[in-house]
Design an enzyme around this catalytic site. Structure first.
Site, PDB file in Angstrom:
ATOM      1  N   SER A 139       0.720  -1.212  -0.100  1.00  0.00           N
ATOM      2  CA  SER A 139      -0.034   0.114   0.102  1.00  0.00           C
ATOM      3  C   SER A 139       0.821   1.234  -0.021  1.00  0.00           C
ATOM      4  O   SER A 139       1.954   1.098   0.418  1.00  0.00           O
ATOM      5  CB  SER A 139      -1.042  -0.058   1.351  1.00  0.00           C
ATOM      6  N   TYR A 151      -1.921  -0.298  10.188  1.00  0.00           N
ATOM      7  CA  TYR A 151      -1.932  -0.921   8.777  1.00  0.00           C
ATOM      8  C   TYR A 151      -0.406  -0.542   8.026  1.00  0.00           C
ATOM      9  O   TYR A 151      -0.090  -1.331   7.086  1.00  0.00           O
ATOM     10  CB  TYR A 151      -3.098  -0.315   8.207  1.00  0.00           C
TER      11      TYR A 151
END
Length: 290
Positions: A139, A151
């Site tokens: 990501s 995350y």
């Protein structure tokens, strides 16, 4: 690596979002595709939409025995050429509001799940002696200070793991591509929730109506991934607008490097440990105009 009817790919999380877009790009080139996910019903619907030579596998990427069984099945049917570690979850709660149990849950899926795929599948790919590729979805949050530090930690881990893995596989026929997407239309915000949560948390408190004003479509991401595999590219950064933001980060890192001349003996050791050819290969392609 050429992608065509002779190619077989396994795409985890291939029943929706980015995974579906990647599977779609393979199917459009005549490749055989196995999509893996948690729901037999969702997989069947996705396979029907994809058409082509698509089969399905129910798999929780945390389940190592499930991976072993899938590997046995795949190689009983001829093996695979491309492993796409795409399945994952999005959880963007700030670190100080995240429980230990929630940390373990997210890392187990987004980072350890990627390792499980590599460890279960890649040794078999190597034994075939044929060209192959590992694609893992990270990501932009793994490279920039995006909302959701837990995350971000998992996705930064995927990036570091895959870069180092490419150095370990350098003298083999297996290459690595790291997918670094920005905002893409997907179901990740409506996916699995961690222990103790009843609803998802959006980046910076923004709702999906804000985030999805101009999202990239999964199909476009899939096409970028195929081009990267064919060009033996280490990275796929999906959004052009990330360029200036990444440059700011790289500048900050470079600025922190001491300017003095290091002792040669110490420098030689550092080069021996860290000077790997993966970045030189990227530089060579840039210089060749690719």
């Amino acid at each position: 690596m050429k992608i065509g009817p002779e190619t077989t790919a396994l795409v985890t999380g291939g029943d929706s979002g980015i995974g579906f877009g990647i599977a779609q790009a393979f199917v459009q080139r005549g490749a055989r595709v196995v999509i893996a996910g948690l729901s037999e019903e969702a997989l069947a619907e996705a396979a029907n939409q994809l058409g082509g030579r698509v089969s399905t596998a129910v798999l929780d990427i945390r389940d190592r025995e499930g991976w072993a069984q899938l590997a046995e099945r795949l190689w009983a049917d001829g093996g695979i050429d491309v492993l796409v570690n795409n399945a994952g979850v999005g959880y963007l709660t700030p670190a100080l509001e995240t429980s230990f149990e929630q940390w373990d849950w997210l890392i187990d899926i987004d980072l350890t799940g990627t390792f499980n795929g590599v460890r279960s599948i890649v040794p078999r790919m190597l034994r075939t002696g044929s060209p192959g590729r590992i694609v893992s979805t990270a990501s932009i949050g793994g490279l920039l200070a995006a909302p959701g530090s837990v995350y971000a930690a998992a996705k930064a881990g995927v990036i570091g793991f895959m870069e180092a893995l490419q150095t370990e596989l350098w003298d083999t026929q297996i290459g690595v591509t790291i997918l670094v997407p920005g905002i893409v239309r997907s179901n990740i915000a409506n996916g699995l929730l961690p222990p103790g949560e009843s609803q998802g948390v959006q980046p910076g408190g923004a709702g999906l109506d804000v985030l999805y004003q101009e999202p990239m479509e999964p199909k476009e991401v899939g096409e970028r991934v195929i081009r990267a595999i064919q060009n033996d590219a280490l990275y796929v950064v999906t959004h052009a607008e990330h360029g200036p933001l990444l440059q700011r980060r790289f500048d900050a890192i470079r600025r922190a490097v001491p300017l003095e001349t290091p002792p040669e003996a110490r420098a030689a050791v550092e080069r021996m440990v860290l000077e790997h050819p993966i970045y030189d290969a990227v530089r060579a392609r840039i210089e060749e105009g690719e």
